[in-house]
Scaffold this motif. Structure first.
Motif, PDB file in Angstrom:
ATOM      1  N   ILE A  43       0.835  -1.208   0.000  1.00 34.08           N
ATOM      2  CA  ILE A  43       0.000   0.000   0.000  1.00 34.08           C
ATOM      3  C   ILE A  43       0.867   1.254   0.000  1.00 34.08           C
ATOM      4  O   ILE A  43       0.592   2.225  -0.720  1.00 34.08           O
ATOM      5  CB  ILE A  43      -0.955  -0.020   1.209  1.00 34.08           C
ATOM      6  N   LEU A  44       1.933   1.266   0.802  1.00 35.82           N
ATOM      7  CA  LEU A  44       2.829   2.423   0.815  1.00 35.82           C
ATOM      8  C   LEU A  44       3.471   2.645  -0.549  1.00 35.82           C
ATOM      9  O   LEU A  44       3.548   3.779  -1.037  1.00 35.82           O
ATOM     10  CB  LEU A  44       3.907   2.231   1.882  1.00 35.82           C
ATOM     11  N   SER A  47       0.786   3.931  -2.960  1.00 33.41           N
ATOM     12  CA  SER A  47       0.432   5.341  -2.724  1.00 33.41           C
ATOM     13  C   SER A  47       1.525   6.274  -3.225  1.00 33.41           C
ATOM     14  O   SER A  47       1.244   7.336  -3.789  1.00 33.41           O
ATOM     15  CB  SER A  47       0.175   5.575  -1.237  1.00 33.41           C
ATOM     16  N   TYR A  48       2.788   5.872  -3.061  1.00 33.81           N
ATOM     17  CA  TYR A  48       3.894   6.696  -3.554  1.00 33.81           C
ATOM     18  C   TYR A  48       3.865   6.787  -5.076  1.00 33.81           C
ATOM     19  O   TYR A  48       4.017   7.874  -5.658  1.00 33.81           O
ATOM     20  CB  TYR A  48       5.223   6.113  -3.081  1.00 33.81           C
ATOM     21  N   LEU A  50       1.261   6.286  -7.020  1.00 33.58           N
ATOM     22  CA  LEU A  50       0.069   7.038  -7.420  1.00 33.58           C
ATOM     23  C   LEU A  50       0.294   8.538  -7.257  1.00 33.58           C
ATOM     24  O   LEU A  50      -0.094   9.336  -8.124  1.00 33.58           O
ATOM     25  CB  LEU A  50      -1.132   6.586  -6.587  1.00 33.58           C
ATOM     26  N   ALA A  51       0.912   8.927  -6.139  1.00 36.70           N
ATOM     27  CA  ALA A  51       1.196  10.350  -5.916  1.00 36.70           C
ATOM     28  C   ALA A  51       2.128  10.891  -6.990  1.00 36.70           C
ATOM     29  O   ALA A  51       1.929  11.990  -7.513  1.00 36.70           O
ATOM     30  CB  ALA A  51       1.818  10.540  -4.533  1.00 36.70           C
ATOM     31  N   LYS A  79       0.613  15.359  -3.570  1.00 37.50           N
ATOM     32  CA  LYS A  79       1.562  14.335  -3.145  1.00 37.50           C
ATOM     33  C   LYS A  79       1.449  14.067  -1.649  1.00 37.50           C
ATOM     34  O   LYS A  79       1.418  12.901  -1.210  1.00 37.50           O
ATOM     35  CB  LYS A  79       2.983  14.777  -3.498  1.00 37.50           C
ATOM     36  N   VAL A  82      -1.979  12.145  -0.848  1.00 37.76           N
ATOM     37  CA  VAL A  82      -2.023  10.734  -1.258  1.00 37.76           C
ATOM     38  C   VAL A  82      -1.121   9.883  -0.375  1.00 37.76           C
ATOM     39  O   VAL A  82      -1.508   8.806   0.090  1.00 37.76           O
ATOM     40  CB  VAL A  82      -1.631  10.599  -2.741  1.00 37.76           C
ATOM     41  N   VAL A  83       0.090  10.356  -0.105  1.00 34.80           N
ATOM     42  CA  VAL A  83       1.015   9.594   0.735  1.00 34.80           C
ATOM     43  C   VAL A  83       0.493   9.503   2.164  1.00 34.80           C
ATOM     44  O   VAL A  83       0.616   8.456   2.822  1.00 34.80           O
ATOM     45  CB  VAL A  83       2.416  10.232   0.695  1.00 34.80           C
ATOM     46  N   VAL A  85      -2.681   9.494   3.159  1.00 35.20           N
ATOM     47  CA  VAL A  85      -3.775   8.522   3.189  1.00 35.20           C
ATOM     48  C   VAL A  85      -3.226   7.098   3.111  1.00 35.20           C
ATOM     49  O   VAL A  85      -3.669   6.186   3.830  1.00 35.20           O
ATOM     50  CB  VAL A  85      -4.765   8.783   2.037  1.00 35.20           C
ATOM     51  N   GLY A  86      -2.235   6.873   2.246  1.00 31.61           N
ATOM     52  CA  GLY A  86      -1.623   5.555   2.134  1.00 31.61           C
ATOM     53  C   GLY A  86      -0.969   5.120   3.437  1.00 31.61           C
ATOM     54  O   GLY A  86      -1.107   3.961   3.864  1.00 31.61           O
TER      55      GLY A  86
END
Length: 299
Positions: A43-44, A47-48, A50-51, A79, A82-83, A85-86
């Protein structure tokens, strides 16, 4: 000898079996935790990535219509969001209670907010000012008495390079409360020149001379039409006010050129631009007064 070798091999085999058994027991015991760590890591990482993708997409879309400062601010905000939330989802999967962390974060935010009220005010003013889009990097602006080019727009302040070369830092809160003239927005701006001619000069001739200068200048717009007005009767001169509309990005160069050409044209036509003059009355011994005209050049 073979007995000892067989015993050694047997002990080694038992040791290897014990190691694999311990490893299997560890995996069985901590299987759920290992899966949680794996999921949290995925997930981390997701999220990175995706950001990073959203930042590139936002930059590509906004850079065509928005100033660089605004693009950078929005990209950083996306950025971070998103990070964050992840990371929150990953911590929740690991069984960490986020409520306590949120309370601590809220308390810390309150303390920081009280300690940095002015900085936060500058930050929110900067975000609002950038989102409004009324001023961009590279624009020529006049803020109160400061006239210059916007070099940078940050979270807390804007940096203006004055026409004289100095760099001025203006807090965002002052930008929000100041009257800002953006000289780069309009395509044309009006210049104003005041020309004083002597009282003995022919006003119509002076007006026609100045009009010819404006009409012959390649960068003076025909529409709106230039105007030449008899503005006032001064102490030493009849003051003519000259209005002309020119391209906004060249306003200062054109104004200097027009002033030069008007002066040269008036000199060729013999129209005097007078020095300050005074009329002095002298009282004679016989009680009679006689005027004496004097002209003085202002220092």
């Amino acid at each position: 000898m073979s007995y000892y070798a067989a015993a050694l091999m047997n002990n080694l085999e038992n040791a290897i079996i014990d190691i694999f058994e311990d490893l299997r027991n560890f995996v069985v015991t901590y299987e759920e935790l290992l899966l949680k760590i794996l999921y949290a890591s995925v997930i981390l990482l997701a999220s990175y990535l995706l950001a990073k993708y959203l930042v590139k997409l936002t930059t590509r879309v906004m850079e065509k219509t928005s100033p660089p400062g605004k693009v950078k601010t929005v990209a950083r905000g996306i950025k971070f969001a998103v990070v964050f939330v992840g990371a929150a989802i990953a911590l929740t999967l690991l069984g960490i209670d986020m409520s306590g962390l949120l309370v601590a974060t809220g308390f810390a935010g309150l303390v920081v907010g009280l300690a940095a009220q002015q900085s936060l005010g500058e930050l929110f003013a900067g975000l609002f000012f950038m989102s409004e889009g009324s001023v961009r990097v590279g624009d020529v602006v006049k803020i109160d008495e400061d006239l210059g080019i916007v070099e940078d727009m940050g979270f807390l302040s804007a940096r203006i390079r004055l026409l004289s070369g100095e760099i001025v830092r203006i807090p965002n809160s002052k930008l929000m409360s100041s009257k800002i003239y953006n000289l780069s927005k309009p395509t044309a701006l009006r210049i104003e020149v005041v020309v004083g001619i002597s009282y003995g000069s022919n006003i119509s001739k002076a007006v026609n001379t100045i009009r010819r200068v404006l009409e012959s200048h390649p960068l003076v717009l025909a529409e709106p039409e230039p105007k030449i007005l008899v503005d006032s009767l001064g102490e030493s001169s009849v003051n003519l006010k000259v209005w002309a509309w020119v391209p906004a990005k060249m306003i200062y160069e054109i104004k200097r050129d027009i002033v030069k050409q008007i002066k040269e044209a008036l000199d060729r036509e013999g129209i005097e631009i007078p020095f300050p003059q005074r009329v002095v009355w002298l009282r004679t011994l016989g009680g009679r007064e006689a005027p004496e005209h004097s002209a003085s050049r202002s220092a």
